[in-house]
Design a protein around this motif. Sequence first.
Motif, PDB file in Angstrom:
ATOM      1  N   THR A 234       0.818  -1.219   0.000  1.00  0.00           N
ATOM      2  CA  THR A 234       0.000   0.000   0.000  1.00  0.00           C
ATOM      3  C   THR A 234       0.850   1.267   0.000  1.00  0.00           C
ATOM      4  OG1 THR A 234      -1.696  -1.257   1.152  1.00  0.00           O
ATOM      5  CG2 THR A 234      -1.923   1.129   1.210  1.00  0.00           C
ATOM      6  N   ASN A 235       2.161   1.131   0.270  1.00  0.00           N
ATOM      7  CA  ASN A 235       3.006   2.330   0.279  1.00  0.00           C
ATOM      8  C   ASN A 235       2.893   3.109  -1.025  1.00  0.00           C
ATOM      9  OD1 ASN A 235       5.799   2.581  -1.339  1.00  0.00           O
ATOM     10  ND2 ASN A 235       5.378   0.399  -1.054  1.00  0.00           N
ATOM     11  N   TYR A 236       2.678   2.350  -2.128  1.00  0.00           N
ATOM     12  CA  TYR A 236       2.620   3.016  -3.429  1.00  0.00           C
ATOM     13  C   TYR A 236       1.429   3.977  -3.502  1.00  0.00           C
ATOM     14  CZ  TYR A 236       5.735  -0.929  -4.452  1.00  0.00           C
ATOM     15  OH  TYR A 236       6.753  -1.852  -4.431  1.00  0.00           O
ATOM     16  N   LEU A 237       0.344   3.580  -2.846  1.00  0.00           N
ATOM     17  CA  LEU A 237      -0.843   4.448  -2.837  1.00  0.00           C
ATOM     18  C   LEU A 237      -0.649   5.630  -1.898  1.00  0.00           C
ATOM     19  CD1 LEU A 237      -3.762   1.835  -2.606  1.00  0.00           C
ATOM     20  CD2 LEU A 237      -3.106   3.218  -4.587  1.00  0.00           C
ATOM     21  N   THR A 238      -0.033   5.353  -0.749  1.00  0.00           N
ATOM     22  CA  THR A 238       0.179   6.426   0.230  1.00  0.00           C
ATOM     23  C   THR A 238       0.871   7.614  -0.434  1.00  0.00           C
ATOM     24  OG1 THR A 238       0.545   4.708   1.901  1.00  0.00           O
ATOM     25  CG2 THR A 238       1.183   6.960   2.484  1.00  0.00           C
ATOM     26  N   GLY A 239       1.924   7.304  -1.195  1.00  0.00           N
ATOM     27  CA  GLY A 239       2.690   8.370  -1.832  1.00  0.00           C
ATOM     28  C   GLY A 239       1.876   9.126  -2.872  1.00  0.00           C
ATOM     29  N   CYS A 240       0.841   8.498  -3.385  1.00  0.00           N
ATOM     30  CA  CYS A 240       0.007   9.142  -4.399  1.00  0.00           C
ATOM     31  C   CYS A 240      -1.223   9.807  -3.788  1.00  0.00           C
ATOM     32  CB  CYS A 240      -0.397   8.128  -5.462  1.00  0.00           C
ATOM     33  SG  CYS A 240       1.019   7.546  -6.397  1.00  0.00           S
ATOM     34  N   GLY A 241      -1.229   9.927  -2.457  1.00  0.00           N
ATOM     35  CA  GLY A 241      -2.274  10.727  -1.818  1.00  0.00           C
ATOM     36  C   GLY A 241      -3.496   9.957  -1.345  1.00  0.00           C
ATOM     37  N   TYR A 242      -3.462   8.629  -1.464  1.00  0.00           N
ATOM     38  CA  TYR A 242      -4.606   7.823  -1.012  1.00  0.00           C
ATOM     39  C   TYR A 242      -4.740   7.937   0.504  1.00  0.00           C
ATOM     40  CZ  TYR A 242      -7.579   3.643  -0.580  1.00  0.00           C
ATOM     41  OH  TYR A 242      -8.600   2.767  -0.317  1.00  0.00           O
ATOM     42  N   PRO A 243      -5.940   8.034   1.071  1.00  0.00           N
ATOM     43  CA  PRO A 243      -7.241   8.049   0.403  1.00  0.00           C
ATOM     44  C   PRO A 243      -7.831   9.451   0.230  1.00  0.00           C
ATOM     45  CG  PRO A 243      -7.545   7.638   2.738  1.00  0.00           C
ATOM     46  CD  PRO A 243      -6.067   7.864   2.523  1.00  0.00           C
ATOM     47  N   ASP A 244      -7.212  10.470   0.846  1.00  0.00           N
ATOM     48  CA  ASP A 244      -7.907  11.761   0.914  1.00  0.00           C
ATOM     49  C   ASP A 244      -7.618  12.741  -0.211  1.00  0.00           C
ATOM     50  OD1 ASP A 244      -9.217  11.022   3.226  1.00  0.00           O
ATOM     51  OD2 ASP A 244      -7.504  11.604   4.484  1.00  0.00           O
ATOM     52  N   ASP A 245      -6.419  12.640  -0.795  1.00  0.00           N
ATOM     53  CA  ASP A 245      -6.043  13.643  -1.784  1.00  0.00           C
ATOM     54  C   ASP A 245      -6.461  13.183  -3.184  1.00  0.00           C
ATOM     55  OD1 ASP A 245      -4.858  15.537  -3.372  1.00  0.00           O
ATOM     56  OD2 ASP A 245      -3.008  15.627  -2.201  1.00  0.00           O
ATOM     57  N   ALA A 246      -7.708  13.444  -3.509  1.00  0.00           N
ATOM     58  CA  ALA A 246      -8.278  12.936  -4.763  1.00  0.00           C
ATOM     59  C   ALA A 246      -7.547  13.509  -5.978  1.00  0.00           C
ATOM     60  CB  ALA A 246      -9.754  13.275  -4.836  1.00  0.00           C
ATOM     61  N   GLU A 247      -7.127  14.743  -5.863  1.00  0.00           N
ATOM     62  CA  GLU A 247      -6.470  15.388  -7.004  1.00  0.00           C
ATOM     63  C   GLU A 247      -5.138  14.709  -7.310  1.00  0.00           C
ATOM     64  OE1 GLU A 247      -4.943  19.795  -7.805  1.00  0.00           O
ATOM     65  OE2 GLU A 247      -6.734  19.696  -6.522  1.00  0.00           O
ATOM     66  N   ARG A 248      -4.391  14.450  -6.251  1.00  0.00           N
ATOM     67  CA  ARG A 248      -3.095  13.784  -6.410  1.00  0.00           C
ATOM     68  C   ARG A 248      -3.274  12.347  -6.928  1.00  0.00           C
ATOM     69  NH1 ARG A 248       2.047  14.449  -5.297  1.00  0.00           N
ATOM     70  NH2 ARG A 248       3.030  12.469  -4.853  1.00  0.00           N
ATOM     71  N   MET A 249      -4.272  11.673  -6.392  1.00  0.00           N
ATOM     72  CA  MET A 249      -4.560  10.311  -6.852  1.00  0.00           C
ATOM     73  C   MET A 249      -4.907  10.316  -8.342  1.00  0.00           C
ATOM     74  SD  MET A 249      -4.286   7.600  -4.936  1.00  0.00           S
ATOM     75  CE  MET A 249      -5.512   6.337  -5.324  1.00  0.00           C
ATOM     76  N   TYR A 252      -1.468  10.802 -10.201  1.00  0.00           N
ATOM     77  CA  TYR A 252      -0.376   9.814 -10.154  1.00  0.00           C
ATOM     78  C   TYR A 252      -0.839   8.367 -10.033  1.00  0.00           C
ATOM     79  CZ  TYR A 252       2.510  13.927  -9.733  1.00  0.00           C
ATOM     80  OH  TYR A 252       3.112  15.130  -9.977  1.00  0.00           O
ATOM     81  N   TRP A 253      -2.144   8.158  -9.773  1.00  0.00           N
ATOM     82  CA  TRP A 253      -2.618   6.773  -9.695  1.00  0.00           C
ATOM     83  C   TRP A 253      -3.924   6.642 -10.472  1.00  0.00           C
ATOM     84  CZ3 TRP A 253       0.480   3.093  -7.466  1.00  0.00           C
ATOM     85  CH2 TRP A 253      -0.025   1.784  -7.510  1.00  0.00           C
ATOM     86  N   ALA A 254      -3.828   6.924 -11.758  1.00  0.00           N
ATOM     87  CA  ALA A 254      -5.039   6.938 -12.572  1.00  0.00           C
ATOM     88  C   ALA A 254      -5.081   5.720 -13.487  1.00  0.00           C
ATOM     89  CB  ALA A 254      -5.081   8.213 -13.400  1.00  0.00           C
ATOM     90  N   GLU A 255      -6.281   5.407 -13.919  1.00  0.00           N
ATOM     91  CA  GLU A 255      -6.528   4.279 -14.816  1.00  0.00           C
ATOM     92  C   GLU A 255      -5.601   4.313 -16.032  1.00  0.00           C
ATOM     93  OE1 GLU A 255      -8.331   1.098 -14.390  1.00  0.00           O
ATOM     94  OE2 GLU A 255      -9.735   2.593 -13.613  1.00  0.00           O
ATOM     95  N   GLU A 256      -5.525   5.488 -16.650  1.00  0.00           N
ATOM     96  CA  GLU A 256      -4.724   5.582 -17.887  1.00  0.00           C
ATOM     97  C   GLU A 256      -3.288   6.003 -17.586  1.00  0.00           C
ATOM     98  OE1 GLU A 256      -6.589   9.490 -17.029  1.00  0.00           O
ATOM     99  OE2 GLU A 256      -7.155   7.385 -16.903  1.00  0.00           O
TER     100      GLU A 256
END
Length: 520
Positions: A234-249, A252-256
């Motif tokens: 889950t560290n990979y998600l943490t760095g991308c702002g999961y769960p609260d920073d929707a804009e960052r997610m 950096y963690w988008a479908e495409e």
Amino acid sequence: MSKPFTITTAISYPNGRPHIGHAYEVIATDAVARFQRMMGRDVFFQTGTDEHGLKMAQTARNRGIEPRELADEMAGYFKQMNERLNISHDRFIRTSEPDHHAASQAIWQAMEANGDLYLGRYEGWYSVRDEAFYDEKEIVEGEGGAKLSPQGTPVEWTVEESWFFRLSAYQDRLLALYESQPDFIQPDSRRNEIMRFVEGGLSDLSVSRTSFDWGVKVPGSEGHVMYVWVDALTNYLTGCGYPDDAERMARYWAEEGDITHIIGKDIVRFHTVYWPAFLMSAKLPLPKQVFGHGFLLNRGEKMSKSVGNVADPMELADRFGVDQLRYFLLSEVTFGNDGSYSAEAIVARSNSDLANSFGNLAQRTLSFIAKNLEGRLPEPAPQDVDSELLKSIAEAAQTFQTAMADLAPSVAIEAWMRAVFACNAYIDAQAPWALRKTDPARMEAVLATLYEAIASLAIMIQPVIPASATALLDQMGIDGETRGYDVIGSKFYADLRASGFILGAPKPLFPRLELTEAEG
Ligand code: ME8
């Protein structure tokens, strides 16, 4: 805004100091991150330490300290190593950090909401060394009947109340993923291995422990901490702002999105079976690619503390130089295969490629210009041979870019090296030193061609040897703003000349390395 590119290394267990395998992984990832930044991508590059789990708890206990103390001490060494190796990460994550606990609990709750977690009782084999559960059918017998994991590490029979993740329900979806996204697991040999494993059927995965408390607490389940791999991945998600920073997610963690995990071959199963299943369960996008690189061996032998052949990357960097070490690791080892290192091999590679071929080319050309033209940049008057040389370098730059985008740094470096050889052959054939008296105009034209060629070679190789390439480009007056691949083959040389830049006496970049008498 430019297209995002997320790239990560594995996060290392800080139960000891970093070894050369850790250095190798982070150097390779750094080269790719730097390359993608040069391509104009908005890169997020994360590395860090994986601080929970039984292995950390036991090591700390053996030393008579708290796991947190052990993690603090060792994470410090990993950070120092990154700084020393010129790693350009955007975040160094430690899984003991509060935002990471929050992210791990959030993914847990998402998997629970999807009906994939249930409470049961775990009875089976566990390897502390691998922090991994193994099926009975995977266990092998070692000396004296000792039970071993397929990796050869000791396993112990474990019985405890545990939460389970319904991994068995994901077999078809995982196989469909490998089919529809053939690059998801690279290289292909690893993909085949994983496909066979998943085709063999998946057992549900024990995802919590009650026998120790050094971990992320399972939400709403007193006495349970998460199995270390649940929080580690889950560290990979943490760095991308999961769960609260929707804009960052979304960035950096988008479908495409281009999300790439660079990891070693021993942990491909965790990243290509468990991880996509967790993400599917939590209804989150999947990474685009997991690349399992090979292992570094000391003179062909596995490194181990008991054999005492574990190389300290800081010592190697001090002795041979950071760029020399980076260059060696990336050029010598085909990314994906195992590779060997030794003092002899590092010295041989660095002397032949960096000192004798590239360094010498730059040094003799630039010092000749500094001396004989008082640093004034020579005037071009291109003949066919000159244009051909520059054309071949532009082509090498293309090959270099394609290979780096494909995660094949050794192929990229080979193209660069061929271009360096072409320059050396050109110098020998044109012999500018001999033209000084007989044909000064032609001498200038040859030197002008070389100047442009050397600058292009320095621009090209920046991701691999960033400090040396930067130093050379600085000396050569190439502006920090104009060091991208698009500069190669452009009229940057004409612009630089027009600016009236004067070249100073060049400083040598790559000293010749020597072996000790015992090694030599
Ligand atoms: O596996 N050569 O941590 P780790 C090349 N915490 N690479 C090597 C190597 C070698 N000799 N030895 C290890 C873990 N590696 C977990 C990862 S990720 C969510 C959690 C690589 O410290 C190894 O394959 O044992 C892994 O990618 C990385 O170093 C960290 O290994």
